[in-house]
Design an enzyme around this catalytic site. Structure first.
Site, PDB file in Angstrom:
ATOM      1  N   HIS A   1      11.866  -2.375   4.292  1.00  0.00           N
ATOM      2  CA  HIS A   1      12.296  -1.682   3.079  1.00  0.00           C
ATOM      3  C   HIS A   1      13.299  -0.603   3.467  1.00  0.00           C
ATOM      4  O   HIS A   1      13.025   0.245   4.323  1.00  0.00           O
ATOM      5  CB  HIS A   1      11.108  -1.076   2.340  1.00  0.00           C
ATOM      6  CG  HIS A   1      10.261  -2.104   1.663  1.00  0.00           C
ATOM      7  ND1 HIS A   1       8.889  -2.002   1.564  1.00  0.00           N
ATOM      8  CD2 HIS A   1      10.588  -3.269   1.046  1.00  0.00           C
ATOM      9  CE1 HIS A   1       8.416  -3.062   0.908  1.00  0.00           C
ATOM     10  NE2 HIS A   1       9.436  -3.840   0.588  1.00  0.00           N
TER      11      HIS A   1
ATOM     12  N   GLU B   1      12.751   3.419   3.862  1.00  0.00           N
ATOM     13  CA  GLU B   1      11.638   3.883   4.696  1.00  0.00           C
ATOM     14  C   GLU B   1      12.133   4.202   6.111  1.00  0.00           C
ATOM     15  O   GLU B   1      11.784   3.548   7.095  1.00  0.00           O
ATOM     16  CB  GLU B   1      10.524   2.834   4.676  1.00  0.00           C
ATOM     17  CG  GLU B   1       9.979   2.632   3.268  1.00  0.00           C
ATOM     18  CD  GLU B   1       9.045   1.436   3.124  1.00  0.00           C
ATOM     19  OE1 GLU B   1       8.639   0.860   4.162  1.00  0.00           O
ATOM     20  OE2 GLU B   1       8.715   1.082   1.977  1.00  0.00           O
TER      21      GLU B   1
ATOM     22  N   ARG C   1      15.610   0.090  -2.002  1.00  0.00           N
ATOM     23  CA  ARG C   1      14.463  -0.543  -1.347  1.00  0.00           C
ATOM     24  C   ARG C   1      14.780  -1.926  -0.795  1.00  0.00           C
ATOM     25  O   ARG C   1      14.320  -2.294   0.299  1.00  0.00           O
ATOM     26  CB  ARG C   1      13.320  -0.652  -2.375  1.00  0.00           C
ATOM     27  CG  ARG C   1      12.125  -1.504  -1.950  1.00  0.00           C
ATOM     28  CD  ARG C   1      11.135  -1.558  -3.105  1.00  0.00           C
ATOM     29  NE  ARG C   1      10.075  -2.536  -2.932  1.00  0.00           N
ATOM     30  CZ  ARG C   1       8.868  -2.279  -2.439  1.00  0.00           C
ATOM     31  NH1 ARG C   1       8.586  -1.047  -2.021  1.00  0.00           N
ATOM     32  NH2 ARG C   1       7.954  -3.218  -2.352  1.00  0.00           N
TER      33      ARG C   1
ATOM     34  N   HIS D   1       5.803   0.415   7.860  1.00  0.00           N
ATOM     35  CA  HIS D   1       6.366   0.837   6.574  1.00  0.00           C
ATOM     36  C   HIS D   1       6.119   2.334   6.395  1.00  0.00           C
ATOM     37  O   HIS D   1       5.575   3.005   7.256  1.00  0.00           O
ATOM     38  CB  HIS D   1       5.672   0.105   5.418  1.00  0.00           C
ATOM     39  CG  HIS D   1       5.945  -1.355   5.322  1.00  0.00           C
ATOM     40  ND1 HIS D   1       6.504  -1.931   4.204  1.00  0.00           N
ATOM     41  CD2 HIS D   1       5.729  -2.381   6.188  1.00  0.00           C
ATOM     42  CE1 HIS D   1       6.621  -3.233   4.374  1.00  0.00           C
ATOM     43  NE2 HIS D   1       6.158  -3.533   5.579  1.00  0.00           N
TER      44      HIS D   1
ATOM     45  N   GLU E   1       1.388   1.770   6.973  1.00  0.00           N
ATOM     46  CA  GLU E   1       2.159   2.711   6.154  1.00  0.00           C
ATOM     47  C   GLU E   1       2.080   4.080   6.818  1.00  0.00           C
ATOM     48  O   GLU E   1       1.020   4.709   6.854  1.00  0.00           O
ATOM     49  CB  GLU E   1       1.593   2.780   4.734  1.00  0.00           C
ATOM     50  CG  GLU E   1       1.613   1.461   3.975  1.00  0.00           C
ATOM     51  CD  GLU E   1       2.968   1.159   3.361  1.00  0.00           C
ATOM     52  OE1 GLU E   1       3.879   1.994   3.513  1.00  0.00           O
ATOM     53  OE2 GLU E   1       3.094   0.094   2.726  1.00  0.00           O
TER      54      GLU E   1
END
Length: 424
Positions: free
Chosen positions: A187, A190, A242, A312, A387
């Site tokens: 993405h 990020e 994104r 991520h 994440e």
């Protein structure tokens, strides 16, 4: 007369040459003056539905979502209308970021972009700055040049805009080694993901002789930037972008969410068939060159990968399959959960940050077509989405001063899994 006519023709021709040689101006950067990030409580299913209906009614997007709460990004034009709806329905919310443009400008003023280009000053990456895609490639090239017996680079494909997708292999060449895949930057916005992945790479290589056996006896395959077109677009035009930069059959809305484009259960829950959506899954499974390149590389590799680790941000979650549907048990769920908790403990030891472990659909939301589900579907036991920081104070616009600590947490995760795999 003929000479005069010829002179005019040459003058016109030279003018055309001049026009052709003028570089195309960069797209005017998107600004987010007055845009805000809100955290909204999702106390029950009725509230949840009401909140998510705002996405279609107003210019609203959801950055991080769990069953209990959601981070909702609103452009300035939507704020007052959304505020009235939430207040009318007694839905609690708080403002995390009160002006996103100010936050973006604060980030950009701190050692990143054109002021700190690795390629211009011939220094290594420092992990107190966010670097361009070209600088990351140069970093990889220099590692191969410096350690040719340990490192090699392979271009596994090209992005929509023809940027190379380069995988760094780090290996001592021993037979019987385990194999681990790592990627970052699927993405675009990020940024902490590629920064953390390059930190891991640097430590693996530069400190190789001091690494434990469980690290040295692994063939490491690392794709630091899965979505280079989107990444560069966030640096130059739209910090909040994104997706990749696919043309979508000339639709006016560009881009596909690469983490909805993988083929396992493609097009299911948590995806969209609308090209304008941030979670647009594409025209079909593996419709995008970036996801196809990873698929082809993994499936044709001689390796039997032991782990598929994709980084991520944000939210500080350690997530394992399946993500395509709620409450679908994984055969080895207990192993995945236990290993994830062991890794979370190692990450907490770095800087006291808590990472929550669990099944992605149970903890957050169902999302089909994810790369971790696909990794699991092709037989890779330890397939995780990590994440990274933070939990919403900065969201995607994480200041550079947090890069090093976050990268060390990602490093702790990877090293823990190498140890777990070695013991199996």
């Amino acid at each position: 007369m003929a000479q005069s006519t010829l002179s005019v023709i040459l003058l016109i021709f030279n003018c055309f040459l001049f026009i052709e040689s003028v570089p195309t101006p960069l797209e005017t950067p998107v600004r987010y003056d007055g845009a805000q990030l809100w955290n909204v409580d999702l106390s029950d299913e009725q509230t949840r539905q009401m909140v998510f209906d705002l996405e279609n009614e107003f210019d609203v997007s959801f950055w991080s979502t769990s069953h209990a709460e959601a981070d909702m990004f609103l452009k300035k034009s939507a704020i007052e209308s959304v505020r009235q709806i939430l207040n009318k329905n007694n839905i609690e919310y708080s403002v995390r970021v009160d002006d996103m443009q100010k936050r973006i400008e604060e980030e950009s003023s701190q050692l990143y972009g054109e002021e700190s280009l690795y390629g211009n000053n011939n220094k290594s990456l420092t992990w107190d700055a966010y670097y361009s895609f070209d600088d990351i490639l140069l970093f990889l090239d220099k590692l191969v040049e410096k350690y040719p017996n340990l490192c090699s680079l392979e271009t596994i494909g090209y992005s929509h805009e023809n940027r190379p997708l380069k995988v760094l292999k780090i290996s001592n060449g021993n037979s019987g080694n385990k194999a681990i895949w790592i990627d970052g930057g699927i993405h675009a916005r990020e940024w902490i993901s590629p920064a953390s992945v390059t930190y891991i790479v640097n430590d693996l290589v530069e400190n190789w002789n001091n690494q434990p056996a469980y690290i040295q006896n692994v063939n490491w395959y690392v794709l630091p930037v899965h979505n280079p077109d989107g990444y560069e677009y966030t640096r130059k035009s739209d910090r909040m972008w994104r997706k990749n930069r696919s043309k979508n059959n000339n639709n006016h809305c560009l881009g596909v969410d690469l983490n909805r484009n993988y083929g396992y259960k493609w097009g299911g829950k948590g995806t969209s068939s609308n090209p304008c959506s941030e979670i647009y899954a594409g025209s079909g499974p593996f419709s995008e060159p970036e996801s196809t390149a990873v698929k082809n590389f993994v499936e044709t590799s001689e390796e039997n990968f032991d782990a598929f680790l994709t980084f991520h941000s944000y939210g500080q979650w350690i997530l394992y399959p399946w993500g395509y549907e709620n409450h679908i048990p994984t055969e080895d769920r207990d192993d995945l959960d236990s290993a994830g908790r062991q890794a979370a403990k190692s990450m907490k030891a770095v800087d006291k940050q808590v990472y929550t472990v669990g099944n992605s659909a149970d903890l957050l939301y169902a999302a089909a077509g994810g790369s971790d589900d696909w990794g699991k579907s092709v037989g890779i036991k330890y397939s995780y989405t990590i994440e990274l920081r933070d939990k919403g104070r900065y969201g995607f616009v994480l200041p550079p001063k947090y890069i090093l600590a976050t990268a060390k947490e990602a490093h702790a995760f990877v090293f823990t899994f190498a140890q777990i795999i070695a013991a199996n």
